[in-house]
Design a protein around this motif. Structure first.
Motif, PDB file in Angstrom:
ATOM      1  N   ALA A  94      -3.127  17.790  -8.667  1.00 26.06           N
ATOM      2  CA  ALA A  94      -3.556  18.029 -10.115  1.00 26.06           C
ATOM      3  C   ALA A  94      -5.078  18.262 -10.447  1.00 26.06           C
ATOM      4  CB  ALA A  94      -3.012  16.953 -10.771  1.00 26.06           C
ATOM      5  N   TYR A  95      -5.885  17.751  -9.792  1.00 28.81           N
ATOM      6  CA  TYR A  95      -7.491  17.805 -10.141  1.00 28.81           C
ATOM      7  C   TYR A  95      -7.644  19.416  -9.764  1.00 28.81           C
ATOM      8  CZ  TYR A  95     -12.563  17.697  -9.464  1.00 28.81           C
ATOM      9  OH  TYR A  95     -13.766  17.939  -9.495  1.00 28.81           O
ATOM     10  N   LEU A 121       3.896  17.800  -8.429  1.00 28.49           N
ATOM     11  CA  LEU A 121       5.269  16.777  -9.256  1.00 28.49           C
ATOM     12  C   LEU A 121       5.927  16.091  -8.385  1.00 28.49           C
ATOM     13  CD1 LEU A 121       6.432  19.238 -11.988  1.00 28.49           C
ATOM     14  CD2 LEU A 121       5.804  16.690 -12.245  1.00 28.49           C
ATOM     15  N   PRO A 122       6.308  16.455  -7.043  1.00 29.54           N
ATOM     16  CA  PRO A 122       7.039  15.708  -5.936  1.00 29.54           C
ATOM     17  C   PRO A 122       6.368  14.408  -5.755  1.00 29.54           C
ATOM     18  CG  PRO A 122       6.632  17.838  -5.292  1.00 29.54           C
ATOM     19  CD  PRO A 122       6.342  17.811  -6.588  1.00 29.54           C
ATOM     20  N   PHE A 123       4.981  14.681  -5.624  1.00 27.26           N
ATOM     21  CA  PHE A 123       4.181  13.595  -5.120  1.00 27.26           C
ATOM     22  C   PHE A 123       4.118  12.409  -6.344  1.00 27.26           C
ATOM     23  CE2 PHE A 123       2.899  17.053  -2.476  1.00 27.26           C
ATOM     24  CZ  PHE A 123       3.127  16.583  -1.076  1.00 27.26           C
ATOM     25  N   VAL A 172      -2.661   9.388  -4.457  1.00 25.46           N
ATOM     26  CA  VAL A 172      -4.240  10.208  -4.128  1.00 25.46           C
ATOM     27  C   VAL A 172      -3.743  11.855  -3.881  1.00 25.46           C
ATOM     28  CG1 VAL A 172      -5.667  10.607  -2.295  1.00 25.46           C
ATOM     29  CG2 VAL A 172      -5.172   8.646  -2.911  1.00 25.46           C
ATOM     30  N   ILE A 173      -2.526  11.928  -3.263  1.00 25.21           N
ATOM     31  CA  ILE A 173      -2.315  13.526  -2.937  1.00 25.21           C
ATOM     32  C   ILE A 173      -1.852  14.069  -4.327  1.00 25.21           C
ATOM     33  CG2 ILE A 173      -0.387  15.071  -2.133  1.00 25.21           C
ATOM     34  CD1 ILE A 173      -0.135  12.948   0.374  1.00 25.21           C
ATOM     35  N   ASN A 216       0.712  -1.159  -0.070  1.00 27.84           N
ATOM     36  CA  ASN A 216      -0.094  -0.024   0.102  1.00 27.84           C
ATOM     37  C   ASN A 216       1.094   1.269   0.099  1.00 27.84           C
ATOM     38  OD1 ASN A 216      -2.825  -0.923   0.389  1.00 27.84           O
ATOM     39  ND2 ASN A 216      -1.848  -2.171   2.037  1.00 27.84           N
ATOM     40  N   LEU A 217       2.027   1.114  -0.206  1.00 27.28           N
ATOM     41  CA  LEU A 217       3.158   2.391  -0.183  1.00 27.28           C
ATOM     42  C   LEU A 217       2.792   3.300  -1.104  1.00 27.28           C
ATOM     43  CD1 LEU A 217       5.597   3.008   1.568  1.00 27.28           C
ATOM     44  CD2 LEU A 217       6.824   1.992  -0.296  1.00 27.28           C
TER      45      LEU A 217
END
Length: 260
Positions: A41-42, A50-52, A35-36, A28-29
């Motif tokens: 982006a949404y 970008l980093p996420f 999600v973030i 689940n990592l």
């Protein structure tokens, strides 16, 4: 010292086993980063996303890599499902990557090692080679893979095309962002996943490069313990820091070339 001698000297088989907590982490990592990144982006915060997105790509790579070596602690069906889902999200047939990665361990840095082709290039040559690398691993799998691999590669590629068709047909902008970032990530794989850990190791292919700086390993989710991985591929990524300590204690004389 040969690979077989190292296997006998270092205690490692207990590290293959995952606790329930470790199994949940490995499987689940990717979720929080995915999600973030899509949430940002949404709402149009693409730079912040970008980093996420990068961390999602890296953790997904860790997840499928463990899946290649049956080190996720799950059964065959759930492992295959993980590879399939990540194929769609990462926009590449992960079974094609798996086929070439298993060959990479068997034929490391020889002519038969198609995954490792960029290891003998310059750093910028490996970056430029990236798109060819991604095409080649699919081509090789469809040519040399057995029915299991060919079936899964075709299924994953069709699923990716359907995913892309829906995204661009309905103009889902935050997913278009995700697609662009994933394609860039895939094109950099020949550099980050091959060149950084294998350049200048052709004299001793089994002794890949490694990373022992604590904060760097935390930042890269332990994905650059590559010497340790090549010596003990069955050990899950979450156990590689412990494996590295054991190797250092028993075999301090082994040369450890750093990745970066």
């Amino acid at each position: 010292m040969t690979h077989q001698e190292i296997l006998k000297k270092v205690e490692w088989k207990d590290l293959k086993n995952l606790s329930i907590k470790e199994m949940l982490i490995e499987n689940n990592l990717t979720i929080p980063w995915f999600v973030i990144s899509l949430t940002l982006a949404y709402f149009g915060y693409y730079i912040l996303a970008l980093p996420f997105s990068a961390f999602f790509f890296l953790t997904a790579l860790r997840q499928v890599h463990n899946g290649f070596h049956n080190s996720l602690g799950t059964n065959r069906f759930l492992t295959s499902l993980s590879l399939y889902i990540n194929s769609v999200l990462m926009l590449v047939s992960i079974h094609a990557v798996k086929f070439n990665h298993i060959r990479h361990h068997k034929y490391c840095l020889t002519e038969e090692d198609y995954e490792g082709k960029s290891a003998n290039m310059t750093w910028y040559g490996a970056i430029l080679y990236g798109p060819i690398h991604m095409f080649l691993i699919h081509k090789v799998t469809l040519q040399l893979g057995n029915k299991y691999y060919k079936r899964n590669v075709i299924l994953e590629l069709i699923s990716i095309l359907v995913f892309l068709a829906l995204i661009f047909h309905f103009q889902i902008h935050f997913l278009i962002y995700h697609v662009i970032v994933m394609i860039i990530g895939e094109f950099l794989m020949a550099f980050f996943a091959v060149w950084t850990v294998h350049h200048d190791t052709h004299d001793s292919p089994d002794f890949a490069r490694t990373q022992r700086t604590g904060w760097k390993n935390k930042l890269t989710f332990s994905m650059f313990y590559h010497l340790e991985h090549h010596l003990f591929p069955a050990v899950p990524t979450i156990k590689l820091p412990e494996l590295a300590k054991r190797i250092d204690e028993v075999l301090p004389e082994i040369e450890k070339k750093e990745t970066f």
